[in-house]
Design a protein around this motif. Structure first.
Motif, short mmCIF file in Angstrom:
data_model
loop_
_atom_site.label_atom_id
_atom_site.label_comp_id
_atom_site.label_asym_id
_atom_site.label_seq_id
_atom_site.Cartn_x
_atom_site.Cartn_y
_atom_site.Cartn_z
N HIS A 201 0.83 -1.19 0.00
CA HIS A 201 0.00 0.00 0.00
C HIS A 201 0.87 1.25 0.00
CE1 HIS A 201 -2.93 2.92 1.84
NE2 HIS A 201 -3.60 2.46 0.81
N LYS A 202 1.85 1.25 0.85
CA LYS A 202 2.77 2.40 0.91
C LYS A 202 3.54 2.56 -0.39
CE LYS A 202 3.79 3.24 5.79
NZ LYS A 202 4.86 3.34 6.81
N LEU A 203 3.98 1.44 -0.95
CA LEU A 203 4.79 1.49 -2.17
C LEU A 203 4.00 2.04 -3.34
CD1 LEU A 203 6.88 -1.81 -2.16
CD2 LEU A 203 7.75 0.53 -2.24
N HIS A 204 2.69 1.76 -3.35
CA HIS A 204 1.90 2.14 -4.53
C HIS A 204 1.16 3.45 -4.36
CE1 HIS A 204 1.97 -2.43 -5.52
NE2 HIS A 204 3.08 -1.80 -5.90
N PRO B 64 4.97 7.55 -3.59
CA PRO B 64 5.22 6.32 -2.82
C PRO B 64 5.97 6.62 -1.53
CG PRO B 64 6.54 6.38 -4.84
CD PRO B 64 5.66 7.57 -4.88
N GLN B 65 5.71 5.76 -0.53
CA GLN B 65 6.46 5.88 0.74
C GLN B 65 7.32 4.64 0.93
OE1 GLN B 65 3.52 6.36 3.75
NE2 GLN B 65 3.06 8.49 3.20
N ILE B 66 8.39 4.81 1.69
CA ILE B 66 9.28 3.68 1.99
C ILE B 66 8.68 2.87 3.13
CG2 ILE B 66 11.63 2.97 2.53
CD1 ILE B 66 11.36 4.71 0.04
N PRO C 239 23.94 2.82 -1.26
CA PRO C 239 23.10 3.93 -1.70
C PRO C 239 23.96 5.17 -1.94
CG PRO C 239 22.87 3.57 0.65
CD PRO C 239 23.70 2.44 0.12
N SER C 240 23.55 5.95 -2.91
CA SER C 240 24.36 7.13 -3.22
C SER C 240 24.25 8.18 -2.13
CB SER C 240 23.87 7.74 -4.54
OG SER C 240 22.49 8.00 -4.44
N ARG C 241 23.08 8.19 -1.48
CA ARG C 241 22.84 9.20 -0.48
C ARG C 241 23.77 8.98 0.73
NH1 ARG C 241 20.32 9.81 4.12
NH2 ARG C 241 19.09 11.67 4.58
N ALA C 242 24.54 10.00 1.06
CA ALA C 242 25.42 9.89 2.21
C ALA C 242 24.59 9.81 3.48
CB ALA C 242 26.36 11.09 2.29
N ALA D 294 15.59 4.63 -1.28
CA ALA D 294 14.36 4.68 -2.06
C ALA D 294 14.46 4.12 -3.47
CB ALA D 294 13.87 6.12 -2.12
N ASP D 295 15.11 2.98 -3.61
CA ASP D 295 15.08 2.32 -4.91
C ASP D 295 13.78 1.51 -4.99
OD1 ASP D 295 15.25 0.61 -7.04
OD2 ASP D 295 17.41 0.26 -6.81
#
Lengths: 233, 233
Positions: B132-135, B139-141, B226-229, B182-183
């Motif tokens: 549900h969150k993904l869709h 979208p939420q993680i 993940p790219s995000r530091a 968030a992939d």
DNA sequence: ACATATGATTAATCTGATTATTCCGACAAT
DNA sequence: ATTGTCGGAATAATCAGATTAATCATATGT
């Protein structure tokens, strides 16, 4: 100094200070009074946080010598918590033992495949020492060998969290008084498995080495409680 | 009172006192001043040991309310040590993650076979929430769901040491800032595996459930940084 | 019934004094 | 030179006590 070290909400000011302290060997931290001034906290409060670091095996504190930073250590922290748990519930040892069995089993193949020839040589030496003790008259319990054997097996993983758990297991094992357990027939079997295991590793046959190991673990679960009541000394 | 509690050389006087304190609920320990008199130690010294117990999650301390004993907790102890390790070596997370993978893998079948129908129902609910969150748009993680899913899987082991380690892993995961990763494509795959896993458990097919799970774990190791530091806040 | 103020209890923090350890260097004995 | 012994200095260890802050229960007012 305006810049504040970024707050890690889980670590005390002292633990943060310590974690960032250059661990140049033989170097020591400022005295408590200096630390008090530097961190802007009273000596009494610092000592409270100091005690945590000491329990966790992160520092060594002595009069005159002061406070010395030690390399990271997971085992000590585990030991305190585990010994507390065991203090009024000896049955918790079963759960720790179960954890250890699963851990060793899960990591065995990776650990074994990373062993060098030198490691295998050491394992053979340990086995020889163990049999020597077992066949003495009167026989001795090769507990130290047993512990060294298993810890050496997983050393090359180079994972302080895994090895910390395994070391804590052996500490608990000794605290439970199991290191004087003396079923000689059982111990003969154990070391026969160890020998088979190492021989398999030596010829590069990790798969059958794992089988010997698994049989050994099986042996452990089939073992009944020792009759001898155990206690802390 | 002449009789001394048998010394456990690894536990402070306060920790020993605490471990033997009747954990009748809502009961609280004597005040610091009373403890000081009872144990024959100054308040300052008791507070040093108190701080250790607090860090280990064994007590809750508040003004006016005093000191309250909590049920045994392995997680808090682990967290302190793990966060300290991560504080100046973020790469240690890889080792913790590796440990977690092996632990979950080693215990999966036993844990899955102990789940009740009610547990399976809860797992299905969590999966539904996650999708549900993904869709949603946007979208939420579904991080909270991910954590709850995995912890619930291993709950029935009833082994505080195992679950403590798994909980500490998730705490470290969040502290590393990975809970905002968030992939979405990756997450879709993850939850598809989760669904297959639970469906297999629901029809009693532990074996193929384990296979789905193993594929999921595989996925984790293939994932890149993940790219995000990441940082503590 | 609800919000607010008050007071009591206890931990939190700090200061400073005293004691105990440990280490280092000097000096002596072998 | 080596070993041993002693004294002094540095530092932690322990303690006592004062002050502050946080929390909770109760009373009070609207």
């Amino acid at each position: 100094m305006i810049t504040k070290i970024s707050r890690n909400q889980y670590l005390s000011a002292f633990l943060q200070y310590l974690s960032h302290y250059s661990s140049e060997e033989s170097e020591r931290l400022p005295s408590l009074i200096e630390l008090s001034q530097e961190l802007g906290i009273s000596v009494a409060s610092i000592r409270e946080q100091l005690e945590v670091a000491r329990i966790m095996g992160l520092i060594e504190v002595r009069p005159r010598t002061g406070i010395q930073k030690l390399p990271y250590n997971f085992t000590k922290t585990l030991m305190t918590s585990v010994f507390y748990a065991l203090e009024n519930d000896k049955s918790a040892f079963e759960q720790i033992s179960d954890l250890r069995k699963h851990l060793e089993s899960a990591y065995w193949q990776e650990a074994a495949s990373k062993l060098t020839d030198s490691d295998v040589g050491k394992l053979h030496e340990i086995i020889a020492d163990a049999f020597h003790k077992l066949h003495r008259k009167p026989p001795q319990i090769p507990h130290e060998e047993h512990k060294r054997f298993h810890l050496l097996m997983y050393q090359k993983l180079n994972n302080p969290f895994v090895t910390g758990l395994l070391e804590a297991y052996w500490q608990a094992y000794e605290a439970m008084g199991l290191d004087v357990y003396a079923d000689l027939q059982y111990l003969e079997q154990v070391w026969a498995f160890h020998l088979k295991t190492v021989e398999a590793i030596a010829r590069g046959d990790i798969e059958s080495g794992y089988k010997s190991f698994a049989d050994h673990i099986d042996l452990i679960s089939r073992r009944k409680q020792p009759s001898r009541a155990s206690s802390f000394e």
